[in-house]
Each structure stands twice: as C-alpha cells, then as structure tokens.
Scaffold this motif. Structure first.
Motif, PDB file in Angstrom:
ATOM      1  N   SER A  28      16.706   1.270  -2.083  1.00  0.00           N
ATOM      2  CA  SER A  28      16.313   0.280  -1.557  1.00  0.00           C
ATOM      3  C   SER A  28      14.772  -0.168  -2.363  1.00  0.00           C
ATOM      4  O   SER A  28      14.051   0.777  -2.084  1.00  0.00           O
ATOM      5  N   ASP A  29      14.689  -1.127  -3.211  1.00  0.00           N
ATOM      6  CA  ASP A  29      13.503  -1.150  -3.760  1.00  0.00           C
ATOM      7  C   ASP A  29      12.665  -2.229  -3.227  1.00  0.00           C
ATOM      8  O   ASP A  29      11.721  -3.025  -3.750  1.00  0.00           O
ATOM      9  N   GLY A  30      13.047  -2.663  -1.695  1.00  0.00           N
ATOM     10  CA  GLY A  30      12.348  -3.775  -1.163  1.00  0.00           C
ATOM     11  C   GLY A  30      10.760  -3.613  -1.373  1.00  0.00           C
ATOM     12  O   GLY A  30      10.241  -2.551  -0.882  1.00  0.00           O
ATOM     13  N   HIS A  31      10.071  -4.681  -1.726  1.00  0.00           N
ATOM     14  CA  HIS A  31       8.774  -4.510  -2.229  1.00  0.00           C
ATOM     15  C   HIS A  31       8.608  -3.164  -3.166  1.00  0.00           C
ATOM     16  O   HIS A  31       7.564  -2.284  -2.867  1.00  0.00           O
ATOM     17  N   ALA A  32       9.026  -3.017  -4.072  1.00  0.00           N
ATOM     18  CA  ALA A  32       8.849  -1.760  -5.018  1.00  0.00           C
ATOM     19  C   ALA A  32       8.718  -0.304  -4.149  1.00  0.00           C
ATOM     20  O   ALA A  32       7.967   0.194  -4.592  1.00  0.00           O
ATOM     21  N   GLY A  33       9.821  -0.441  -3.273  1.00  0.00           N
ATOM     22  CA  GLY A  33       9.718   0.998  -2.518  1.00  0.00           C
ATOM     23  C   GLY A  33       8.896   0.954  -1.352  1.00  0.00           C
ATOM     24  O   GLY A  33       8.723   1.591  -0.528  1.00  0.00           O
ATOM     25  N   GLY A  34       7.842  -0.138  -1.351  1.00  0.00           N
ATOM     26  CA  GLY A  34       6.843  -0.178  -0.174  1.00  0.00           C
ATOM     27  C   GLY A  34       7.482  -0.455   1.353  1.00  0.00           C
ATOM     28  O   GLY A  34       7.031   0.259   2.212  1.00  0.00           O
ATOM     29  N   ASP A  35       8.812  -1.368   1.352  1.00  0.00           N
ATOM     30  CA  ASP A  35       9.364  -1.340   2.757  1.00  0.00           C
ATOM     31  C   ASP A  35       9.750   0.031   3.174  1.00  0.00           C
ATOM     32  O   ASP A  35       9.552   0.366   4.223  1.00  0.00           O
ATOM     33  N   ASP A  36      10.525   0.813   2.511  1.00  0.00           N
ATOM     34  CA  ASP A  36      10.678   2.265   2.948  1.00  0.00           C
ATOM     35  C   ASP A  36       9.544   3.185   2.995  1.00  0.00           C
ATOM     36  O   ASP A  36       9.586   3.940   4.086  1.00  0.00           O
ATOM     37  N   GLY A  37       8.709   2.974   2.044  1.00  0.00           N
ATOM     38  CA  GLY A  37       7.438   3.892   2.233  1.00  0.00           C
ATOM     39  C   GLY A  37       6.715   3.621   3.547  1.00  0.00           C
ATOM     40  O   GLY A  37       6.431   4.494   4.238  1.00  0.00           O
ATOM     41  N   PRO A  40       9.242   2.530  -8.169  1.00  0.00           N
ATOM     42  CA  PRO A  40       9.883   3.242  -6.745  1.00  0.00           C
ATOM     43  C   PRO A  40      10.729   4.549  -7.175  1.00  0.00           C
ATOM     44  O   PRO A  40      10.515   5.651  -6.351  1.00  0.00           O
ATOM     45  N   THR A  41      11.393   4.522  -8.284  1.00  0.00           N
ATOM     46  CA  THR A  41      12.498   5.569  -8.398  1.00  0.00           C
ATOM     47  C   THR A  41      11.727   6.901  -8.847  1.00  0.00           C
ATOM     48  O   THR A  41      12.167   7.948  -8.785  1.00  0.00           O
ATOM     49  N   SER A  42      10.467   6.533  -9.169  1.00  0.00           N
ATOM     50  CA  SER A  42       9.652   8.002  -9.618  1.00  0.00           C
ATOM     51  C   SER A  42       8.843   8.400  -8.461  1.00  0.00           C
ATOM     52  O   SER A  42       7.878   9.243  -8.849  1.00  0.00           O
ATOM     53  N   ASP A  43       9.035   7.884  -7.452  1.00  0.00           N
ATOM     54  CA  ASP A  43       8.087   8.185  -6.135  1.00  0.00           C
ATOM     55  C   ASP A  43       8.593   9.600  -5.749  1.00  0.00           C
ATOM     56  O   ASP A  43       9.475   9.627  -5.152  1.00  0.00           O
ATOM     57  N   PRO A  44       7.875  10.481  -5.751  1.00  0.00           N
ATOM     58  CA  PRO A  44       8.309  11.859  -5.171  1.00  0.00           C
ATOM     59  C   PRO A  44       8.499  11.852  -3.734  1.00  0.00           C
ATOM     60  O   PRO A  44       9.413  12.398  -3.053  1.00  0.00           O
ATOM     61  N   ASP A  45       7.724  10.930  -2.983  1.00  0.00           N
ATOM     62  CA  ASP A  45       7.634  10.812  -1.531  1.00  0.00           C
ATOM     63  C   ASP A  45       9.172  10.478  -0.983  1.00  0.00           C
ATOM     64  O   ASP A  45       9.848  10.723  -0.205  1.00  0.00           O
ATOM     65  N   LEU A  46       9.551   9.411  -1.984  1.00  0.00           N
ATOM     66  CA  LEU A  46      10.964   8.718  -1.658  1.00  0.00           C
ATOM     67  C   LEU A  46      12.142   9.676  -2.161  1.00  0.00           C
ATOM     68  O   LEU A  46      13.062   9.705  -1.446  1.00  0.00           O
ATOM     69  N   ALA A  47      11.844   9.865  -3.205  1.00  0.00           N
ATOM     70  CA  ALA A  47      13.193  10.935  -3.905  1.00  0.00           C
ATOM     71  C   ALA A  47      13.361  12.075  -3.018  1.00  0.00           C
ATOM     72  O   ALA A  47      14.652  12.427  -2.983  1.00  0.00           O
ATOM     73  N   ARG A  74       0.723  -1.008   0.023  1.00  0.00           N
ATOM     74  CA  ARG A  74      -0.051   0.174   0.067  1.00  0.00           C
ATOM     75  C   ARG A  74       0.897   1.143   0.083  1.00  0.00           C
ATOM     76  O   ARG A  74       0.488   2.242  -0.177  1.00  0.00           O
ATOM     77  N   TYR A  75       2.111   1.224   0.441  1.00  0.00           N
ATOM     78  CA  TYR A  75       3.153   2.300   0.380  1.00  0.00           C
ATOM     79  C   TYR A  75       3.807   2.611  -0.976  1.00  0.00           C
ATOM     80  O   TYR A  75       4.530   3.412  -0.981  1.00  0.00           O
ATOM     81  N   THR A  76       3.564   1.696  -1.982  1.00  0.00           N
ATOM     82  CA  THR A  76       4.195   1.691  -3.206  1.00  0.00           C
ATOM     83  C   THR A  76       3.632   2.859  -4.119  1.00  0.00           C
ATOM     84  O   THR A  76       2.347   3.208  -3.977  1.00  0.00           O
ATOM     85  N   ASN A  77       4.470   3.499  -4.764  1.00  0.00           N
ATOM     86  CA  ASN A  77       4.119   4.362  -5.614  1.00  0.00           C
ATOM     87  C   ASN A  77       3.214   3.823  -6.614  1.00  0.00           C
ATOM     88  O   ASN A  77       2.119   4.493  -7.051  1.00  0.00           O
ATOM     89  N   PHE A  78       3.286   2.661  -6.983  1.00  0.00           N
ATOM     90  CA  PHE A  78       2.618   1.941  -8.115  1.00  0.00           C
ATOM     91  C   PHE A  78       0.967   1.740  -7.424  1.00  0.00           C
ATOM     92  O   PHE A  78       0.135   2.232  -8.090  1.00  0.00           O
ATOM     93  N   TYR A  79       0.845   1.216  -6.402  1.00  0.00           N
ATOM     94  CA  TYR A  79      -0.631   0.976  -5.914  1.00  0.00           C
ATOM     95  C   TYR A  79      -1.101   2.186  -5.424  1.00  0.00           C
ATOM     96  O   TYR A  79      -2.427   2.413  -5.591  1.00  0.00           O
TER      97      TYR A  79
END
Ligand code: NAD
Length: 455
Positions: free
Chosen positions: A395-404, A380-387, A131-136
């Motif tokens: 770290s793209d664990g779960h497409a950025g979801g772990d960090d998110g 994940p790399t296009s997620d403004p929240d993470l960038a 749920r914390y991924t940019n994708f979903y």
C-alpha cells in the motif's frame, strides 16, 4: 500484545480506504469495532468489511460519542468543517485520537480546540502522513547530519496535477474554501508541517500570493454546456473532459478517485454520476472559489527561507524538494523516491570523473563535475521499517506515509493503553505550528502584505 481497538467517525475515502484498509491488512495490530457514518451505503459496506455489530453502527459522530468509550482509539476522518465536535468530545471521553488534517478549519476553532484538548491531557496524533515516509525521513536525516552544511533555503513544490485539482478543488468536496478550508490549509498543511519540521526553528514572517485564474467562466470553450455529458464541442481538446478520466482512463479502477464520484463503479454507475452529480460539471462553470496557483514564502529566525509553490497546472501529482545548504544541495521527488545529494567539494577516492568540458559533466550538466554527488532511493518499497513487517501487503498511500503513520499510532496506543506515556511525532503542537502559518499566509494573500508571526 492484543490488537488495539478503534472507532472510526467518517467512513469515507480516508476512514475506509486508508485507516479501515490498514486494519483489514493488519488485524493483529488494529481492529475497528465501531463506526459513525451518515451515508447508509458507506456505513453498511464498512460495517460488513469490519464485522461491526448493529449496535455499534451509528449515523453521526455525536451518536457514537454519546456512549461511554467504545474502543482504545478514535479516528476522526469527517469532512474539514466537522472537526472540533468529534475531536473535543472524543478527548473528553478518554479516547486516544488520530485526527485527519486539517486539524481545524479556522484559527478560532484551532484556539478553542487546543485549549479544550490541553485541559483533558488527551493523546492526540495528527495525520501529517508525509512525515512518516521514507523519503522525508531520509531528507530530515541528511539535513540533521550536516550533509550539506548550514541550511539556507528549502524550496518545496506541491504539484497537485491537473486532473486531481479538477477532481477535488473545482468539482469536488474542496471546491469552495468557505465550505471546506482554503486550498493552502486543505492540501498543503502537510507541506507547511514538513518545512517547519525540517527547518526546526521559529518562523518569523510569511507572505503569499495566489488567485483563481483559470477555472472560471471566461475560459470556457465556446459552446461548452454546463456538463461534459451534454455534448460538449470541446470534448476532444479539453484536458478536463470528465468521461475521458472517469470512464476511459480510470476504467478498471475501483477505489479513489472513482469512489468519490460514485459507490457504483460500473460503467453505467459512473456515467449516471457524471450526468447528475458534481463530477460531471464543466470545470469552467462550477461554483468553485479555491485558488488554482499559490506561492508562500516563510522567513525563519536565523535567516533560513522556505518557499512553497502549489498549483493545478502540472502533469504529475507529487511533491518535489530542493534544499540549499552552505556546503551542498539536495534535490528529490516524492513519487520516484529519488534523492540526489551534491556537495561543493571534490569527491574523495580515485573515482574517475568524466568531464565534457571544465564546467560540464558528460550529461551536459553544469557545475564542477568532480563535486561529490550521489543518489539515494528513498521510495516506500525501500523503507526498512515497512519491509520488516510480517504480513505486509503493498500500500503506497502517500508514498508509504499512511501505513507508516498507522504503524506508529498503533504502537503508541498500545503504550498508552498500558499506562505509559505516548506521543506521535505529529501531535497537536505540530498542527498548531503549520496551521498558524497557513492562516497567516491566507491573511497575507488577501491583504497583499507580509504578515509577522508571533512565537
Ligand atoms: N491525511 C491526508 O493526507 C488526507 C488526504 C485526503 C483527505 N484528508 C482529509 O480527511 C478528511 C476526510 O476526507 P475524505 O476524502 O475521506 O472525505 P469523504 O467525504 O470521502 O469522507 C468523509 C466522510 O465523513 C462522513 N460524515 C459527514 N458528516 C458526518 C458526521 N456528522 N459524523 C460522522 N461522519 C460524517 C461523510 O458522509 C463521508 O463519508 C478531510 O478533512 C480531508 O481534508 C486527509
């Protein structure tokens, strides 16, 4: 704002490589100050990485929780069957909790845990990382903005991937449903959470089918021994030949899945683990009982349908989604982050549409080629929240979801610590919703009948 402090119970793959690693990368946001881990090697490595003093290193969750609260938050990353104890005790001790999925391995435990936690009023977040991924999040926004009109059907697949399935569900810790949790709950409670979140209305009934069809003794190649390392005659043709994966294809790789096989990731360490441990077993001669392919259909109150297909027999290990609406459709895959939106109306403006014939575009795709179509990169790399985060390391664990998830959890714990109300988007209520569907789906699969869900 000072960093939040965390205690980690279970310093395995998730505890160390997802949550622990986050704290090492973002020390200004979160610090691990205590650990409980029965494996002395894992415990020592984790304690050294996080500079945890001896008096805050414990063998089990109950030893750690015998003390007064040692930190702001408690991360529960123990095996599936060791959940209720640390979660309920941690809630009673006043920790803010981050709990790995599955939240509870059985419905009885879910009921008991839910009642006990509600009584404490504890802040509990559940690690539904997708749920914390940019994708979903992008998918959710497109649906909520009405981009494809009224929602009709979501079709989600979880392609576990042949090697990942063999690793975790034939040879590894989740190979037996009775010693962990059913595959649907263990692997796909994330998908059930996503579906209920995206559809956002009560689910009314569920049906499911699925069996263990392939990883059984009758499919073993002729002459295959108990272990791949015992001179298997099918070594060159078996996709599941363990030395090819762990020694050749993953040579030079020193984190999961290799660390699940052995902490000594040298060639010699890997070979010794395959000769002796569970990951060298023939996939046709293990003691596994998890289904290897399964489908689930969920009916929602207003007639929306969701279908979920999960299984072992895919090359990719990713998720795909297709969302059908009254005015358009969205399709995408998590690993590339690519989403395509097609609306059932001509695009506005003077775009030139290249048609190869009236019902084909130049790529040969069917449909009316001037339907409005666009693609979105939501990886994940296009997620403004993470960038935007300073000091961010890839770290793209779960497409950025772990960090998110960790970014939000830490922010919420900071609020909670200062006496404000805190909540994560994925909390106890969400886990209850997705888990109850999983338990009902398993009942349906065993009984061969549709199961009604009570609100
Ligand atoms: N959120 C996700 O997407 C995701 C992904 C993978 C796994 N998981 C879940 O995370 C949990 C942990 O999985 P993992 O892959 O890290 O497993 P793991 O086996 O690598 O780690 C679990 C650790 O808990 C330790 N442990 C066992 N008993 C303990 C006790 N009494 N007290 C403290 N620690 C104890 C084990 O020694 C081990 O090191 C599982 O429930 C799994 O389903 C979630």
């Amino acid at each position: 704002m000072t960093a939040v402090t965390l205690s980690v119970v279970g310093a395995g793959h998730r505890g160390a490589e997802a949550y622990g690693d986050y704290c090492l990368r973002y020390p200004d946001r979160a610090r691990v100050v205590a650990v409980a881990e029965p494996d002395p090697v894992r415990r020592a490595e984790f304690a050294e990485d996080h500079q945890i003093p001896a008096e805050r290193q414990f063998a089990t969750w109950s030893d750690l929780l015998a003390h007064d609260r040692l930190s702001d938050g408690l991360v529960v990353a123990t095996p599936d069957l060791i959940r209720a104890g640390p979660v309920v005790t941690g809630a009673r001790k006043g920790y803010a909790l981050l709990v790995e999925k599955p939240f509870a391995p059985t419905e009885e435990q879910l009921d008991a845990m839910s009642a006990a936690i509600t009584e404490t009023g504890a802040f509990v977040g559940v690690a539904h990382v997708l749920r914390y991924t940019n994708f979903y999040r992008t998918v959710k926004r497109l649906i909520d903005e009405g981009t494809i009109g009224r929602l009709i059907h979501i079709d989600q697949t979880e392609d576990i991937g042949y090697w990942h399935f063999a690793h975790s569900y034939v040879r590894g810790n989740w190979r037996r449903a009775d010693e962990s949790s059913p595959m649907l709950l263990a692997k796909s409670c994330h998908d059930l959470d996503l579906l209920t979140w995206l559809i956002d209305e009560p689910a009314e009934s569920v049906s499911s089918s699925g069996t263990l069809t392939h990883f059984t003794p009758q499919h073993a190649p002729e002459g295959a021994p108990e272990r791949c390392t015992d001179g298997c005659p099918a070594a060159d043709t078996c996709p599941f030949y363990a030395p090819r994966l762990y020694l050749d294809r993953l040579s030079g790789h020193h984190t999961w899945p290799v660390t699940a096989v052995t902490r000594d990731t040298s060639d010699a360490g890997r070979l010794a683990a395959l000769q002796d441990g569970p990951y060298g077993r023939c996939v046709y001669r293990s003691d596994n009982n998890q289904v290897d392919h399964q489908v689930v259909t969920i009916s929602f109150a207003t007639g929306v349908l969701a279908t979920l297909r999960i299984g072992a027999f895919t090359a990719s290990n990713t998720r795909t989604i297709r969302i059908l609406g009254s005015h358009g459709e969205i399709s995408g895959r998590l690993d590339t982050g690519e989403l395509e939106v097609r609306r059932f109306l001509p695009a506005r403006g003077d775009t030139v549409h290249e048609w190869s014939r009236w019902d084909r575009d130049v790529q040969g795709r069917s449909g009316l080629p001037d339907d409005e179509t666009w693609t979105i990169s939501a990886g994940p790399t296009s997620d403004p929240d993470l960038a935007d985060r300073p000091g961010r390391r890839e770290s793209d664990g779960h497409a950025g979801g772990d960090d998110g998830l960790m970014h939000e959890f830490v922010e919420q714990v900071q609020q909670w610590r200062s006496g404000q109300t805190a909540a994560l988007p994925t909390e106890l209520r969400d886990a209850e919703r997705s888990h109850r569907i999983a338990f009902a789906a398993e009942r349906s699969r065993h009984a061969g009948q549709t199961v009604e869900l009570t609100a």
